[in-house]
Design an enzyme around this catalytic site. Structure first.
Site, PDB file in Angstrom:
ATOM      1  N   SER A 151       0.855  -1.195   0.000  1.00  0.00           N
ATOM      2  CA  SER A 151       0.000   0.000   0.000  1.00  0.00           C
ATOM      3  C   SER A 151       0.884   1.235   0.000  1.00  0.00           C
ATOM      4  O   SER A 151       2.014   1.196   0.511  1.00  0.00           O
ATOM      5  CB  SER A 151      -0.891   0.026   1.252  1.00  0.00           C
ATOM      6  OG  SER A 151      -1.549   1.272   1.369  1.00  0.00           O
ATOM      7  N   TYR A 165      -1.708  -1.102  10.274  1.00  0.00           N
ATOM      8  CA  TYR A 165      -1.824  -1.275   8.818  1.00  0.00           C
ATOM      9  C   TYR A 165      -0.571  -0.741   8.119  1.00  0.00           C
ATOM     10  O   TYR A 165       0.060  -1.454   7.324  1.00  0.00           O
ATOM     11  CB  TYR A 165      -3.081  -0.564   8.312  1.00  0.00           C
ATOM     12  CG  TYR A 165      -3.352  -0.780   6.843  1.00  0.00           C
ATOM     13  CD1 TYR A 165      -3.960  -1.950   6.387  1.00  0.00           C
ATOM     14  CD2 TYR A 165      -2.991   0.180   5.899  1.00  0.00           C
ATOM     15  CE1 TYR A 165      -4.205  -2.150   5.040  1.00  0.00           C
ATOM     16  CE2 TYR A 165      -3.233  -0.013   4.554  1.00  0.00           C
ATOM     17  CZ  TYR A 165      -3.846  -1.173   4.124  1.00  0.00           C
ATOM     18  OH  TYR A 165      -4.085  -1.381   2.786  1.00  0.00           O
TER      19      TYR A 165
HETATM   20  N1  LIG Z   1      -8.686  -0.571  -1.618  1.00  0.00           N
HETATM   21  C1  LIG Z   1      -7.680   0.264  -1.404  1.00  0.00           C
HETATM   22  O1  LIG Z   1      -7.852   1.494  -1.495  1.00  0.00           O
HETATM   23  C2  LIG Z   1      -6.301  -0.248  -1.089  1.00  0.00           C
HETATM   24  C3  LIG Z   1      -5.260   0.674  -1.024  1.00  0.00           C
HETATM   25  C4  LIG Z   1      -3.969   0.225  -0.751  1.00  0.00           C
HETATM   26  C5  LIG Z   1      -3.736  -1.125  -0.570  1.00  0.00           C
HETATM   27  N2  LIG Z   1      -4.769  -2.012  -0.651  1.00  0.00           N
HETATM   28  C6  LIG Z   1      -4.441  -3.428  -0.457  1.00  0.00           C
HETATM   29  O2  LIG Z   1      -4.992  -4.182  -1.521  1.00  0.00           O
HETATM   30  C7  LIG Z   1      -5.333  -5.486  -1.049  1.00  0.00           C
HETATM   31  C8  LIG Z   1      -6.800  -5.773  -1.363  1.00  0.00           C
HETATM   32  O3  LIG Z   1      -7.575  -4.810  -0.672  1.00  0.00           O
HETATM   33  P1  LIG Z   1      -9.114  -4.538  -1.003  1.00  0.00           P
HETATM   34  O4  LIG Z   1      -9.322  -3.087  -0.921  1.00  0.00           O
HETATM   35  O5  LIG Z   1      -9.542  -5.292  -2.212  1.00  0.00           O
HETATM   36  O6  LIG Z   1      -9.742  -5.162   0.331  1.00  0.00           O
HETATM   37  P2  LIG Z   1     -11.045  -5.994   0.624  1.00  0.00           P
HETATM   38  O7  LIG Z   1     -12.079  -5.765  -0.413  1.00  0.00           O
HETATM   39  O8  LIG Z   1     -11.348  -5.736   2.056  1.00  0.00           O
HETATM   40  O9  LIG Z   1     -10.493  -7.473   0.454  1.00  0.00           O
HETATM   41  C9  LIG Z   1      -9.645  -8.050   1.391  1.00  0.00           C
HETATM   42  C10 LIG Z   1      -9.718  -9.544   1.189  1.00  0.00           C
HETATM   43  O10 LIG Z   1      -8.911 -10.171   2.202  1.00  0.00           O
HETATM   44  C11 LIG Z   1      -9.624 -11.291   2.668  1.00  0.00           C
HETATM   45  N3  LIG Z   1      -9.227 -11.601   4.040  1.00  0.00           N
HETATM   46  C12 LIG Z   1      -9.228 -10.790   5.125  1.00  0.00           C
HETATM   47  N4  LIG Z   1      -8.845 -11.472   6.216  1.00  0.00           N
HETATM   48  C13 LIG Z   1      -8.582 -12.738   5.805  1.00  0.00           C
HETATM   49  C14 LIG Z   1      -8.161 -13.909   6.465  1.00  0.00           C
HETATM   50  N5  LIG Z   1      -7.939 -13.962   7.807  1.00  0.00           N
HETATM   51  N6  LIG Z   1      -7.988 -15.028   5.740  1.00  0.00           N
HETATM   52  C15 LIG Z   1      -8.236 -15.029   4.407  1.00  0.00           C
HETATM   53  N7  LIG Z   1      -8.625 -13.950   3.733  1.00  0.00           N
HETATM   54  C16 LIG Z   1      -8.807 -12.817   4.426  1.00  0.00           C
HETATM   55  C17 LIG Z   1     -11.096 -10.888   2.602  1.00  0.00           C
HETATM   56  O11 LIG Z   1     -11.936 -12.008   2.465  1.00  0.00           O
HETATM   57  P3  LIG Z   1     -12.812 -12.606   3.673  1.00  0.00           P
HETATM   58  O12 LIG Z   1     -13.234 -11.470   4.564  1.00  0.00           O
HETATM   59  O13 LIG Z   1     -13.937 -13.309   3.006  1.00  0.00           O
HETATM   60  O14 LIG Z   1     -11.900 -13.567   4.359  1.00  0.00           O
HETATM   61  C18 LIG Z   1     -11.111 -10.094   1.313  1.00  0.00           C
HETATM   62  O15 LIG Z   1     -11.349 -10.940   0.198  1.00  0.00           O
HETATM   63  C19 LIG Z   1      -5.023  -5.485   0.447  1.00  0.00           C
HETATM   64  O16 LIG Z   1      -3.739  -6.028   0.647  1.00  0.00           O
HETATM   65  C20 LIG Z   1      -5.031  -4.022   0.815  1.00  0.00           C
HETATM   66  O17 LIG Z   1      -4.244  -3.749   1.954  1.00  0.00           O
HETATM   67  C21 LIG Z   1      -6.048  -1.607  -0.874  1.00  0.00           C
END
Ligand SMILES: NC(=O)c1ccc[n+]([C@@H]2O[C@H](COP(=O)([O-])OP(=O)(O)OC[C@H]3O[C@@H](n4cnc5c(N)ncnc54)[C@H](OP(=O)(O)O)[C@@H]3O)[C@@H](O)[C@H]2O)c1
Length: 271
Positions: A151, A165
């Protein structure tokens, strides 16, 4: 030059953790569209998401329920991939927990532990578990690839008190460099294998930020922290992963690739 060979991922075996929604779905969709066999994991039942993603084929999408905070489930995921495929070309450590925003002095340490377990410990544990499979996929001509989704908050000091985080993402970026340096692509040399390890740093995207993106004003406010002035699209990250995993990215290892609309170089990088 054979352009399709340069960016091709057809036939590759890919695992995208958290691949059912948000950014992970964009990554999985890009590989399925490119003809890969993609395993998506999360704690939830992802059959519906996998069926929808498969429609983007020629590739395939297979759901595997896994809780990455549980070591036994990480081991079981590795065993399943071994039994079904015997190799893994691409591992995308994408799953993470967001939230847990507290002022300094008020963060419950149980939340720190829960977040660090999923966001930093699990990518290390899963990569270690999958190492034999990555080695089985790699040879001197074709690399295997580990992509850690970090991130911008692992680089800048975000203004919203995301202690665990930001720390976890900074750790993931350093871990990526360590892996690239110590376990990376020296095929043919003692102890070396043709595996690349890279990190991608998303800026603002759908997924964790969904609650801010429901209105046009919300999307504009979130997008305003970037130079591009817009929120990212999941396929923006998918495209970056295709580059790193395909022949095009085979000489790239140990880098952090921001896919952030210029956020890190913009005037508001530390807000
Ligand atoms: N969206 C943004 O603006 C943003 C910005 C910077 C970085 N990121 C990074 O991009 C990546 C994806 O983020 P996103 O925004 O798509 O987030 P998201 O929609 O919240 O997805 C996160 C995923 O992680 C899974 N997860 C969480 N805890 C888990 C566990 N204990 N075991 C297995 N799976 C688990 C969740 O599935 P379940 O809850 O079903 O387990 C979900 O599918 C992350 O690494 C995040 O830090 C996102």
């Amino acid at each position: 030059m054979d352009f399709n060979n340069l960016f091709g991922v057809e036939g590759k075996v890919v695992c995208v953790t958290g691949g059912g929604g948000g950014i992970g779905r964009g990554i999985a969709g890009a590989f399925v569209a490119g003809g890969a066999r993609v395993y998506i994991t999360s704690r939830s039942d992802l059959q519906e998401a996998a069926d929808e993603l498969a429609e983007e084929g020629p590739g395939e999408c297979i759901p595997l329920r896994t809780d990455l905070s549980n070591d036994e489930e990480i081991t079981a995921l590795g065993r399943t991939l071994d039994e079904r495929e015997g190799k893994l070309d691409v591992l995308v450590n994408n799953a993470a927990l967001g939230g847990f925003i507290h002022r300094f002095g008020e963060l419950p340490m149980a939340e720190w532990d829960a977040m660090t377990t999923v966001n930093l410990r699990a990518p290390f544990a899963l990569t270690q578990t999958c190492l034999p499979l990555l080695r089985a996929a790699a040879n001197s001509a074709v690399h295997a690839s580990v992509i850690n989704i970090a991130s911008v908050d692992g680089v800048r000091i975000a203004g919203d008190n995301d202690w665990a985080y930001g720390m976890g993402k900074a750790g993931l970026i350093h871990l990526t460099r360590q892996l690239a340096g110590l376990a990376g692509n020296k095929h043919g040399r003692e102890g070396g294998h043709n595996i690349t390890f890279n990190a991608v740093a998303p800026g603002p995207f759908p997924g964790m930020l969904d609650r801010y993106l429901e209105t046009e004003e919300g999307r504009a406010a979130v997008g305003a922290v970037t130079v591009s002035g817009r929120v990212g699209k999941p396929e923006d990250i998918g495209a970056a992963c295709i580059y790193l995993a395909s022949r095009a990215g085979s000489y790239v290892s140990g880098v952090l690739l921001p896919v952030d609309g210029g956020l890190l170089v913009g005037k508001r990088a530390n807000s």
